[in-house]
Motif scaffolding. Structure first.
Motif, mmCIF file in Angstrom:
data_model
loop_
_atom_site.group_PDB
_atom_site.id
_atom_site.type_symbol
_atom_site.label_atom_id
_atom_site.label_comp_id
_atom_site.label_asym_id
_atom_site.label_seq_id
_atom_site.Cartn_x
_atom_site.Cartn_y
_atom_site.Cartn_z
ATOM 1 N N CYS A 70 0.826 -1.206 0.000
ATOM 2 C CA CYS A 70 0.000 0.000 0.000
ATOM 3 C C CYS A 70 0.863 1.260 0.000
ATOM 4 O O CYS A 70 1.803 1.373 0.768
ATOM 5 N N ARG A 71 0.526 2.202 -0.879
ATOM 6 C CA ARG A 71 1.259 3.473 -0.930
ATOM 7 C C ARG A 71 0.746 4.437 0.126
ATOM 8 O O ARG A 71 1.372 5.447 0.418
ATOM 9 N N THR A 72 -0.411 4.143 0.703
ATOM 10 C CA THR A 72 -0.983 5.032 1.710
ATOM 11 C C THR A 72 -0.457 4.697 3.105
ATOM 12 O O THR A 72 0.045 5.560 3.812
ATOM 13 N N GLY A 74 1.561 1.685 3.753
ATOM 14 C CA GLY A 74 2.789 0.901 3.725
ATOM 15 C C GLY A 74 2.605 -0.569 4.024
ATOM 16 O O GLY A 74 3.574 -1.327 4.008
ATOM 17 N N CYS A 86 -5.853 -2.277 -0.563
ATOM 18 C CA CYS A 86 -5.063 -2.581 0.633
ATOM 19 C C CYS A 86 -5.926 -3.313 1.655
ATOM 20 O O CYS A 86 -7.039 -2.874 1.962
ATOM 21 N N GLU A 93 -4.598 2.758 -3.573
ATOM 22 C CA GLU A 93 -3.260 3.168 -4.019
ATOM 23 C C GLU A 93 -2.257 2.078 -3.658
ATOM 24 O O GLU A 93 -1.497 2.207 -2.703
ATOM 25 N N VAL A 94 -2.307 0.993 -4.390
ATOM 26 C CA VAL A 94 -1.443 -0.144 -4.068
ATOM 27 C C VAL A 94 -0.642 -0.569 -5.288
ATOM 28 O O VAL A 94 -1.047 -0.329 -6.425
ATOM 29 N N ASP A 95 0.503 -1.197 -5.013
ATOM 30 C CA ASP A 95 1.330 -1.775 -6.073
ATOM 31 C C ASP A 95 1.336 -3.290 -5.922
ATOM 32 O O ASP A 95 1.576 -3.801 -4.837
#
Ligand code: ZN
Length: 114
Positions: A70-72, A74, A86, A93-95
Motif C-alpha cells: 500500500c502506498r498510503t 505501507g 489494501c 493506491e497499491v502496487d
C-alpha cells in the motif's frame, strides 16, 4: 486448452535444458493472477509427457499468492479477491508485488546420459 499449451512449452524448455539427459522433476512457480489450476496443470503434464522423453518426470506447481504493498499506509497484504485494494486501510493506491509470476524455478536432470 490453456494448460496443455503451457505444459508443451515447459516440456520443450526442460528438454532443451537437459540436453539428452533424463529429467526427474520440474518446479514451477505460478502467480495467483495467472488463473492456472495446479491440478489441471499436473494432469495435462501427465498427458503431455506420457510415453515421451519426459515420461515419469514430476511437475511441482507452487502457487504464489497475490500480494500488494500500500502506498498510503505501507502495509503488505495478500489479496483474497481479484480487486487491487489494501487489506489494512482499503486504499486503492497499491502496487502489485507478486501474483503475476510464471517461472520455471528449477529443472532436475539425471547425471548420466540415458
Ligand atoms: Zn493501506
Amino acid at each position: 486448452m490453456h494448460e496443455l499449451s503451457i505444459c508443451s512449452a515447459i516440456a520443450q524448455t526442460a528438454m532443451d535444458h537437459a540436453g539428452g539427459r533424463a529429467v526427474r522433476r520440474v518446479r514451477l512457480r505460478v502467480g495467483h493472477f495467472r488463473q492456472v489450476v495446479p491440478d489441471t496443470l499436473t494432469y495435462c503434464w501427465d498427458l503431455q509427457t506420457r510415453g515421451g522423453p519426459l515420461d515419469g518426470c514430476a511437475l511441482d506447481v507452487e502457487h504464489v499468492p497475490a500480494v500488494v504493498v500500500c502506498r498510503t499506509c505501507g502495509a503488505s497484504t495478500g489479496l483474497t479477491h481479484p480487486i487491487l485494494v489494501c487489506g489494512a486501510c482499503q486504499s486503492r493506491e497499491v502496487d502489485l508485488v507478486s501474483g503475476e509470476e510464471f517461472l520455471i524455478e528449477s529443472i532436475d536432470v539425471a547425471e548420466e546420459v540415458s
